[in-house]
Write a protein that holds these residues in place. Structure first.
Motif, PDB file in Angstrom:
ATOM      1  N   ARG A 165     -35.844 -50.488 -29.225  1.00  0.00           N
ATOM      2  CA  ARG A 165     -35.684 -50.208 -27.797  1.00  0.00           C
ATOM      3  C   ARG A 165     -35.635 -51.510 -26.986  1.00  0.00           C
ATOM      4  NH1 ARG A 165     -36.841 -45.769 -24.251  1.00  0.00           N
ATOM      5  NH2 ARG A 165     -37.538 -46.499 -22.230  1.00  0.00           N
ATOM      6  N   GLN A 166     -36.513 -52.466 -27.341  1.00  0.00           N
ATOM      7  CA  GLN A 166     -36.501 -53.756 -26.651  1.00  0.00           C
ATOM      8  C   GLN A 166     -35.184 -54.491 -26.893  1.00  0.00           C
ATOM      9  OE1 GLN A 166     -40.131 -55.140 -28.501  1.00  0.00           O
ATOM     10  NE2 GLN A 166     -41.192 -55.187 -26.520  1.00  0.00           N
ATOM     11  N   ALA A 167     -34.654 -54.389 -28.102  1.00  0.00           N
ATOM     12  CA  ALA A 167     -33.381 -55.039 -28.416  1.00  0.00           C
ATOM     13  C   ALA A 167     -32.256 -54.443 -27.572  1.00  0.00           C
ATOM     14  CB  ALA A 167     -33.063 -54.895 -29.906  1.00  0.00           C
ATOM     15  N   TYR A 168     -32.210 -53.105 -27.459  1.00  0.00           N
ATOM     16  CA  TYR A 168     -31.205 -52.470 -26.608  1.00  0.00           C
ATOM     17  C   TYR A 168     -31.330 -52.958 -25.167  1.00  0.00           C
ATOM     18  CZ  TYR A 168     -29.355 -48.932 -29.834  1.00  0.00           C
ATOM     19  OH  TYR A 168     -28.713 -48.289 -30.848  1.00  0.00           O
ATOM     20  N   ARG A 169     -32.542 -53.065 -24.684  1.00  0.00           N
ATOM     21  CA  ARG A 169     -32.765 -53.485 -23.301  1.00  0.00           C
ATOM     22  C   ARG A 169     -32.308 -54.931 -23.069  1.00  0.00           C
ATOM     23  NH1 ARG A 169     -35.680 -51.609 -18.791  1.00  0.00           N
ATOM     24  NH2 ARG A 169     -35.125 -53.053 -17.150  1.00  0.00           N
ATOM     25  N   LEU A 170     -32.665 -55.813 -23.990  1.00  0.00           N
ATOM     26  CA  LEU A 170     -32.253 -57.210 -23.872  1.00  0.00           C
ATOM     27  C   LEU A 170     -30.731 -57.347 -23.916  1.00  0.00           C
ATOM     28  CD1 LEU A 170     -34.918 -58.919 -26.167  1.00  0.00           C
ATOM     29  CD2 LEU A 170     -34.792 -59.018 -23.666  1.00  0.00           C
ATOM     30  N   CYS A 171     -30.092 -56.516 -24.714  1.00  0.00           N
ATOM     31  CA  CYS A 171     -28.622 -56.536 -24.792  1.00  0.00           C
ATOM     32  C   CYS A 171     -27.995 -55.966 -23.526  1.00  0.00           C
ATOM     33  CB  CYS A 171     -28.143 -55.753 -26.009  1.00  0.00           C
ATOM     34  SG  CYS A 171     -28.497 -56.553 -27.585  1.00  0.00           S
ATOM     35  N   SER A 172     -28.496 -54.830 -23.068  1.00  0.00           N
ATOM     36  CA  SER A 172     -27.892 -54.185 -21.892  1.00  0.00           C
ATOM     37  C   SER A 172     -28.103 -55.004 -20.630  1.00  0.00           C
ATOM     38  CB  SER A 172     -28.437 -52.769 -21.696  1.00  0.00           C
ATOM     39  OG  SER A 172     -29.793 -52.797 -21.315  1.00  0.00           O
ATOM     40  N   ASP A 173     -29.186 -55.766 -20.562  1.00  0.00           N
ATOM     41  CA  ASP A 173     -29.444 -56.627 -19.404  1.00  0.00           C
ATOM     42  C   ASP A 173     -28.831 -58.020 -19.576  1.00  0.00           C
ATOM     43  OD1 ASP A 173     -30.852 -54.551 -18.281  1.00  0.00           O
ATOM     44  OD2 ASP A 173     -32.832 -55.411 -18.637  1.00  0.00           O
ATOM     45  N   ALA A 174     -28.096 -58.218 -20.666  1.00  0.00           N
ATOM     46  CA  ALA A 174     -27.425 -59.491 -20.977  1.00  0.00           C
ATOM     47  C   ALA A 174     -28.404 -60.669 -21.012  1.00  0.00           C
ATOM     48  CB  ALA A 174     -26.280 -59.751 -20.014  1.00  0.00           C
ATOM     49  N   ILE A 175     -29.599 -60.415 -21.507  1.00  0.00           N
ATOM     50  CA  ILE A 175     -30.603 -61.474 -21.635  1.00  0.00           C
ATOM     51  C   ILE A 175     -30.370 -62.260 -22.919  1.00  0.00           C
ATOM     52  CG2 ILE A 175     -33.078 -61.914 -21.938  1.00  0.00           C
ATOM     53  CD1 ILE A 175     -33.522 -59.489 -20.043  1.00  0.00           C
ATOM     54  N   THR A 234     -30.613 -67.817 -32.460  1.00  0.00           N
ATOM     55  CA  THR A 234     -31.452 -68.973 -32.746  1.00  0.00           C
ATOM     56  C   THR A 234     -31.265 -70.048 -31.677  1.00  0.00           C
ATOM     57  OG1 THR A 234     -31.355 -68.495 -35.114  1.00  0.00           O
ATOM     58  CG2 THR A 234     -32.019 -70.724 -34.479  1.00  0.00           C
ATOM     59  N   SER A 235     -30.016 -70.298 -31.285  1.00  0.00           N
ATOM     60  CA  SER A 235     -29.735 -71.264 -30.215  1.00  0.00           C
ATOM     61  C   SER A 235     -30.336 -70.814 -28.893  1.00  0.00           C
ATOM     62  CB  SER A 235     -28.235 -71.454 -30.057  1.00  0.00           C
ATOM     63  OG  SER A 235     -27.679 -72.017 -31.197  1.00  0.00           O
ATOM     64  N   TRP A 236     -30.228 -69.522 -28.607  1.00  0.00           N
ATOM     65  CA  TRP A 236     -30.779 -68.969 -27.370  1.00  0.00           C
ATOM     66  C   TRP A 236     -32.303 -69.146 -27.347  1.00  0.00           C
ATOM     67  CZ3 TRP A 236     -34.019 -64.578 -27.346  1.00  0.00           C
ATOM     68  CH2 TRP A 236     -34.414 -64.159 -26.080  1.00  0.00           C
ATOM     69  N   MET A 237     -32.950 -68.883 -28.476  1.00  0.00           N
ATOM     70  CA  MET A 237     -34.412 -69.037 -28.527  1.00  0.00           C
ATOM     71  C   MET A 237     -34.806 -70.501 -28.343  1.00  0.00           C
ATOM     72  SD  MET A 237     -35.828 -66.363 -31.395  1.00  0.00           S
ATOM     73  CE  MET A 237     -34.598 -66.657 -32.648  1.00  0.00           C
ATOM     74  N   ALA A 238     -34.085 -71.407 -28.964  1.00  0.00           N
ATOM     75  CA  ALA A 238     -34.385 -72.841 -28.825  1.00  0.00           C
ATOM     76  C   ALA A 238     -34.229 -73.283 -27.373  1.00  0.00           C
ATOM     77  CB  ALA A 238     -33.478 -73.664 -29.732  1.00  0.00           C
ATOM     78  N   SER A 239     -33.190 -72.801 -26.729  1.00  0.00           N
ATOM     79  CA  SER A 239     -32.948 -73.128 -25.320  1.00  0.00           C
ATOM     80  C   SER A 239     -34.054 -72.550 -24.430  1.00  0.00           C
ATOM     81  CB  SER A 239     -31.588 -72.593 -24.893  1.00  0.00           C
ATOM     82  OG  SER A 239     -31.383 -72.793 -23.527  1.00  0.00           O
ATOM     83  N   ALA A 240     -34.472 -71.331 -24.712  1.00  0.00           N
ATOM     84  CA  ALA A 240     -35.538 -70.688 -23.939  1.00  0.00           C
ATOM     85  C   ALA A 240     -36.860 -71.440 -24.095  1.00  0.00           C
ATOM     86  CB  ALA A 240     -35.697 -69.230 -24.358  1.00  0.00           C
ATOM     87  N   GLU A 241     -37.115 -71.930 -25.310  1.00  0.00           N
ATOM     88  CA  GLU A 241     -38.341 -72.691 -25.545  1.00  0.00           C
ATOM     89  C   GLU A 241     -38.351 -74.003 -24.772  1.00  0.00           C
ATOM     90  OE1 GLU A 241     -38.418 -73.114 -29.783  1.00  0.00           O
ATOM     91  OE2 GLU A 241     -39.507 -71.227 -30.079  1.00  0.00           O
ATOM     92  N   LYS A 242     -37.209 -74.660 -24.706  1.00  0.00           N
ATOM     93  CA  LYS A 242     -37.117 -75.935 -23.991  1.00  0.00           C
ATOM     94  C   LYS A 242     -37.351 -75.760 -22.497  1.00  0.00           C
ATOM     95  CE  LYS A 242     -34.071 -78.363 -27.142  1.00  0.00           C
ATOM     96  NZ  LYS A 242     -32.724 -78.932 -27.349  1.00  0.00           N
ATOM     97  N   SER A 243     -36.862 -74.657 -21.950  1.00  0.00           N
ATOM     98  CA  SER A 243     -36.985 -74.451 -20.506  1.00  0.00           C
ATOM     99  C   SER A 243     -38.328 -73.849 -20.098  1.00  0.00           C
ATOM    100  CB  SER A 243     -35.846 -73.563 -20.000  1.00  0.00           C
ATOM    101  OG  SER A 243     -35.954 -72.257 -20.538  1.00  0.00           O
ATOM    102  N   ALA A 244     -39.140 -73.439 -21.073  1.00  0.00           N
ATOM    103  CA  ALA A 244     -40.439 -72.831 -20.773  1.00  0.00           C
ATOM    104  C   ALA A 244     -41.487 -73.879 -20.466  1.00  0.00           C
ATOM    105  CB  ALA A 244     -40.898 -71.967 -21.931  1.00  0.00           C
TER     106      ALA A 244
END
Length: 66
Positions: free
Chosen positions: A28-38, A56-66
Motif C-alpha cells: 500500500r505504501q509503495a502504491y502511494r509513493l508511486c501515485s504521489d510521484a515521490i 537506489t539513486s533516489w534513496m542516495a539523493s534523499a539521504e544527502k538532502s536530509a
C-alpha cells in the motif's frame, strides 16, 4: 544478441509488491509513493514498475538532502 537499451539484467521491478519488497515497505505504501510521484516509477500497461538502480539513486539523493 544484446539488447539495444540500458536495462540491466534484474534491474526491473514489476508491480507494487516487488517495489515494496525492495524498499522494505508495505504494498500500500509503495502504491502511494508511486501515485504521489515521490519515487521514480513508470507504468507498463496497467502495472506500476521501477528500476532498482533508479530507486537506489533516489534513496542516495534523499539521504544527502536530509
Amino acid at each position: 544478441m544484446q539488447a539495444a537499451n540500458d536495462n540491466l539484467e534484474g534491474d526491473l521491478l514489476m508491480g507494487a509488491k516487488a517495489i515494496a519488497k525492495f524498499l522494505g515497505i508495505t504494498q500500500r505504501q509503495a502504491y502511494r509513493l508511486c501515485s504521489d510521484a515521490i519515487i521514480p516509477n513508470f507504468h507498463l500497461g496497467g502495472t506500476v514498475a521501477a528500476r532498482r538502480s533508479s530507486l537506489t539513486s533516489w534513496m542516495a539523493s534523499a539521504e544527502k538532502s536530509a
